[in-house]
Design an enzyme around this catalytic site. Structure first.
Site: not given
Ligand code: ACO
Length: 325
Positions: A115, A252, A282
């Site tokens: 990214c 980003h 993204n």
């Molecule tokens: N739909 C419904 N539920 C979901 C989904 C979905 N698409 N994805 C995950 N869940 C569930 C999980 O399984 C979890 O369930 P559980 O509690 O029963 O285990 C619950 O939702 C909560 O998951 P969390 O991981 O706590 O959710 P969080 O609030 O952290 O959000 C996310 C997850 C959106 C991935 C976040 O951590 C994030 O944005 N991280 C950054 C990752 C990113 O942007 N990566 C891109 C590449 S890196 C970059 O570009 C910088």
């Protein structure tokens, strides 16, 4: 002191026609529009059907040449940031250069920094211009992330999209101070202790496959806000610009909560933070040039504006740049 700067003289962007909405995603995995919107800010994303990375790159680059008002023959180098090239080798940049009709022998290469790829590619091109090795550079960020997305994994598949953005850089004369136009600074970083936090499950050497994106989302989230803010602030220090002078922070486009977190950490008003991820998701290396070109095309970001770019991604890599348009 008089110096060479790289001015952005053209911009372009392109997204494939097919759109997947959050409701479409809910038919593929157990998720909902409500979950995706509140956790990420994403409403829909574009995905390729029959197009390759080189096609997306070509369309974005063509628009960048048109807005610059120059022909492909004036390009001295093509630098393409991507983690989803058409083939493992040769570089997709070479194919795109040929599609555009650059002059014989024009150097072209891909840059892989996830990214942060566009900021890395910009750094390479800017330095070559400032050293006098080239006069005009085409810098592209382009991704077909849908090809390395595990469409059965709800943790990742809702986040990504396909697209491309491009800029044309041209050498111009500056006074060497923060009032110059063009790229005023770039700063790039990496830290391999996070190699496994965000990566593909495969690779040429490891598995002879491309693999799928896998990540520890929470870990990435924690790191991202600090890294994005730090890179932006360091680039501003190097350029010698103050927070009050910035017209736009263009981070980003990973997640609205990360973007808002960076804006808050840097104490910038929301109106100065560029957001376009709702309809793209993204797009990794494409995200910054795609957002820049969209906002320039609609007249939101204008000639003369001072823009701070900041990116972070797999590696981890991160980096920032300060640009006066
Ligand atoms: N739909 C419904 N539920 C979901 C989904 C979905 N698409 N994805 C995950 N869940 C569930 C999980 O399984 C979890 O369930 P559980 O509690 O029963 O285990 C619950 O939702 C909560 O998951 P969390 O991981 O706590 O959710 P969080 O609030 O952290 O959000 C996310 C997850 C959106 C991935 C976040 O951590 C994030 O944005 N991280 C950054 C990752 C990113 O942007 N990566 C891109 C590449 S890196 C970059 O570009 C910088």
């Amino acid at each position: 002191m008089k110096c060479i700067r790289s001015e952005i003289i053209g911009h372009g962007h392109y997204a494939p026609a097919k759109v997947l909405t959050n409701d479409d995603m809910a038919k593929m995995v157990e998720t909902s529009d409500e979950w995706i919107t509140t956790r990420t800010g994403i409403k829909s994303r574009h995905v390729v059907e029959n197009e390759l990375n080189s096609d997306l790159s070509y369309h974005a680059a063509k628009m960048a040449l048109e807005t610059a008002g120059i022909s492909a023959e004036e390009i001295d180098i093509v630098v393409l940031a991507t983690v989803t090239p058409d083939n493992t080798t040769p570089a997709t940049a070479i194919k795109v250069a040929t599609m555009l009709g650059t002059k014989a022998g024009t150097p072209a290469m891909d840059v892989s920094a996830a990214c942060s790829g566009f900021v890395y590619a910009l750094t390479v091109a800017d330095n070559m211009i400032r050293l006098g090795q080239v006069k005009t550079a085409l810098v592209i960020g382009s991704e077909t992330l849908s090809k390395i997305t595990d469409w059965t994994d709800r943790n990742t598949c809702v986040l990504f999209g396909d697209g491309a953005g491009a800029i044309v850089l041209r050498a111009c004369e500056g006074n060497g101070d923060s009032k110059d136009k063009g790229i005023l600074s770039t700063k790039i970083y990496s830290d391999g202790s996070h190699y496994d936090t965000l990566r593909t499950t495969g690779g040429v050497s490891a598995t002879q496959t491309a693999g799928y994106v896998t990540m520890d989302g929470k870990e990435v989230f924690k790191y991202a806000i600090n890294a994005l803010a730090q890179a932006a602030e360091e680039a501003m220090n190097i350029a010698g610009v103050q927070k009050e002078e910035i017209d736009w922070l263009l981070p980003h486009q990973a997640n609205i909560r990360i973007i808002e977190g960076v804006g808050k950490k840097m104490e910038l008003p929301d109106e100065k933070v560029v957001v376009n991820l709702a309809h793209h998701g993204n797009t990794s290396a494409a995200s910054i040039p795609l957002a820049l070109s969209e906002k320039m095309s609609e007249g939101t970001i204008k000639k003369g504006d001072l823009v701070v770019l900041t990116a972070m991604g797999a590696g981890f890599t991160w980096g920032g740049a300060v640009v006066r348009l």
